[in-house]
Structures are given as C-alpha cells and as structure tokens.
Design an enzyme around this catalytic site. Structure first.
Site, PDB file in Angstrom:
ATOM      1  N   ALA A 132       0.807  -1.220   0.000  1.00 55.36           N
ATOM      2  CA  ALA A 132       0.000   0.000   0.000  1.00 55.36           C
ATOM      3  C   ALA A 132       0.839   1.268   0.000  1.00 55.36           C
ATOM      4  O   ALA A 132       0.310   2.364   0.164  1.00 55.36           O
ATOM      5  CB  ALA A 132      -0.924   0.002   1.216  1.00 55.36           C
ATOM      6  N   ASN A 195       2.511  -3.606   8.151  1.00 61.05           N
ATOM      7  CA  ASN A 195       3.541  -4.150   7.275  1.00 61.05           C
ATOM      8  C   ASN A 195       4.225  -3.046   6.476  1.00 61.05           C
ATOM      9  O   ASN A 195       5.409  -3.138   6.157  1.00 61.05           O
ATOM     10  CB  ASN A 195       2.930  -5.175   6.316  1.00 61.05           C
ATOM     11  CG  ASN A 195       2.663  -6.509   6.990  1.00 61.05           C
ATOM     12  OD1 ASN A 195       3.578  -7.205   7.389  1.00 61.05           O
ATOM     13  ND2 ASN A 195       1.393  -6.859   7.120  1.00 61.05           N
ATOM     14  N   HIS A 225      -0.704   6.835   4.223  1.00 59.25           N
ATOM     15  CA  HIS A 225       0.659   6.609   4.682  1.00 59.25           C
ATOM     16  C   HIS A 225       1.556   7.716   4.134  1.00 59.25           C
ATOM     17  O   HIS A 225       1.630   7.922   2.918  1.00 59.25           O
ATOM     18  CB  HIS A 225       1.189   5.255   4.196  1.00 59.25           C
ATOM     19  CG  HIS A 225       0.337   4.090   4.580  1.00 59.25           C
ATOM     20  ND1 HIS A 225       0.182   3.668   5.881  1.00 59.25           N
ATOM     21  CD2 HIS A 225      -0.416   3.252   3.820  1.00 59.25           C
ATOM     22  CE1 HIS A 225      -0.610   2.623   5.914  1.00 59.25           C
ATOM     23  NE2 HIS A 225      -0.992   2.350   4.677  1.00 59.25           N
TER      24      HIS A 225
END
Length: 265
Positions: A132, A195, A225
């Site tokens: 991602a 992760n 993120h």
C-alpha cells in the site's frame, strides 16, 4: 514457446483474488498457477473455480509439503506475518523464491538474517512488494548516500484497529495518536496492520531506526501513509492514500510483470 513460470499462492483472500483476476485477463501470460494453500480450504476451492484457461487445473493443497511438491518457481505469500515465518525457510531451502506481502515478519532481525542466508545458499530470492506504499527506489537510493532520517505516519479509521490493544469505543469520538515508536515495536503491537512501516524501514534505515506513528480518526475511510526520508542532500515525501487494500494485490501483479519483463520499472 517458452515454458510458463509456475506460481503457487499461500493465502486465498481478496488480495490473491486480484492475482487470479490478472491471470484470467491476460496480464500475466508468462505464468501458470499450479497450487493454492489457504487456512480455509473452502476459500481455495472457490478461487480455483474462478480460474480459466491454462490455470484451471490448479490444485488445492492440504499442506506445505503438497504445495512444494508442485515445484513452483515462486510462492506468493498473501496470508500473514506468521504464515510468512512458517513457509519462508522451507521454501527457500528448496530453491523456491517468495513474493511476500507480509513484510512485517522481517522486522525480526534473527529471522531476517536466516532468510537472507538461506535464500543466498539456495539461489532463491525474496521479493518484497510495495503493497500500500511506494517509493522503495528513492528510499533505498537516499539511504545509500549517507546517514539519513526516515519516518512513516499512518492515519486510519478506528474500526481498522479493532482486535488490537489500542482500540476503544472512544476512538469513534476523537482523533488520537495511538502509537509512536519504531517499526519493531509497531509490528509487535499491530501484527497485521503495519507491514508498510516495516517495508519502508527495510528499504531505508532499518526497523529499529525509523520513526513510526499511527493516528486514529473517527469515520476515516481507508489508510493514508506518509513517508519522509532526508539526508544532507535529499528530502523526499511519499504520501499514498488508498480507500481499500486493493493496491497491495495489484503490487503483486506489478512485481510479477517486472520479473517477466525485459524492461523493468
């Protein structure tokens, strides 16, 4: 005609389904799916039913040994860090390379070194897909230039934190930073949810040295993120928002296409 590269999949959830979609649509003509292994046999059987063409004879396996017996060139791990820890070393000892989404498993320094050594000794590789996030190239490049500082901050909705010790009903009422530390501490607290932090750290300054924060925001949909890395010459910000986790599945497809392509991005 070249012999197709053989794939196997560990973990038959939504992200693996994207790989199946890509196989069916002709995006991965160089590959043939030979085996599936999942905690839920029903999930694996449903996935087999979706396969078409040269992949339709794919086998649902009962255990790792049966999966290994199919001699895949690559195992796609899309299950969990625990599953990655369970399958990585036995697969690598057989010369089977791994394409992994559960990069959090490699925050364990001892396991990381065992994986590194075993892969090298058996002419195999572990491919860490971007999932991602992105920017592995610039993160690694900046870290090669000299001392640098790296951080990743993640914003999530409170529902995505259910099942962790930081979750409480009050998160639905107020925005709150629920974690601040490094990637090793983060993956211990959130085994399946950060992760990306471990991935960014392995591409840059290491799990012990990256600064990680997680913020919960009421009614927030998806994940955001933001990765920053800087040294004396470079400062880079990578900001990736994804409404769903689908980008992680497509990052597997992109990795497979790069592995088969004479021109690599």
């Amino acid at each position: 005609m070249n012999t197709p590269t053989k794939l196997a999949i560990l973990g038959c959830g939504k992200l693996s389904g994207i790989v199946v979609q890509a196989l069916n649509s002709g995006l991965l003509p160089e590959y043939r799916l030979v085996g599936l292994l999942s905690r839920s046999r029903n999930s694996a059987e449903k996935m087999v039913q979706q396969l078409r063409g040269g992949n339709s004879d794919c086998r649902v396996c009962e255990n790792q040994e049966e999966l290994f017996s199919l001699n895949p060139d690559y195992i796609i791990e899309a299950a969990s860090p625990a599953a990655m820890k369970n399958i990585a070393l036995p697969a690598l000892r057989r010369g089977i390379s791994i394409i992994s989404l559960s990069i959090g498993a490699l925050a364990d320094r001892v396991f990381y070194e065992e994986v590194h050594r075993t892969a090298a000794e058996n002419n195999a590789k572990v491919h860490l897909v971007s999932g991602a996030i992105g920017g592995f190239d610039v993160l690694r490049t900046a870290s090669l230039m000299g001392p640098c500082k790296a951080s990743i901050s993640t914003e999530k909705g409170p529902d995505s934190l259910k099942g962790t010790e930081v979750y409480s009903d009050s998160l639905h009422k107020e925005r709150r930073r629920v974690f601040s530390g490094n990637a090793v501490q983060a993956i211990e607290l959130f085994p399946t949810k950060v992760n990306v932090a471990v991935a960014a750290s392995l591409a840059s300054v290491g799990p012990e040295n990256i600064e990680v924060s997680v913020t919960s925001t009421p009614e927030y949909l998806g994940d955001d993120h933001r990765i920053e890395i800087s040294n004396s010459q470079v400062r880079t910000v990578i900001d990736v928002y994804s409404e769903t986790a689908e980008i992680a599945g497509w990052s597997i497809v992109n990795t497979l296409r790069n592995l088969a392509s004479p021109i690599v991005f």
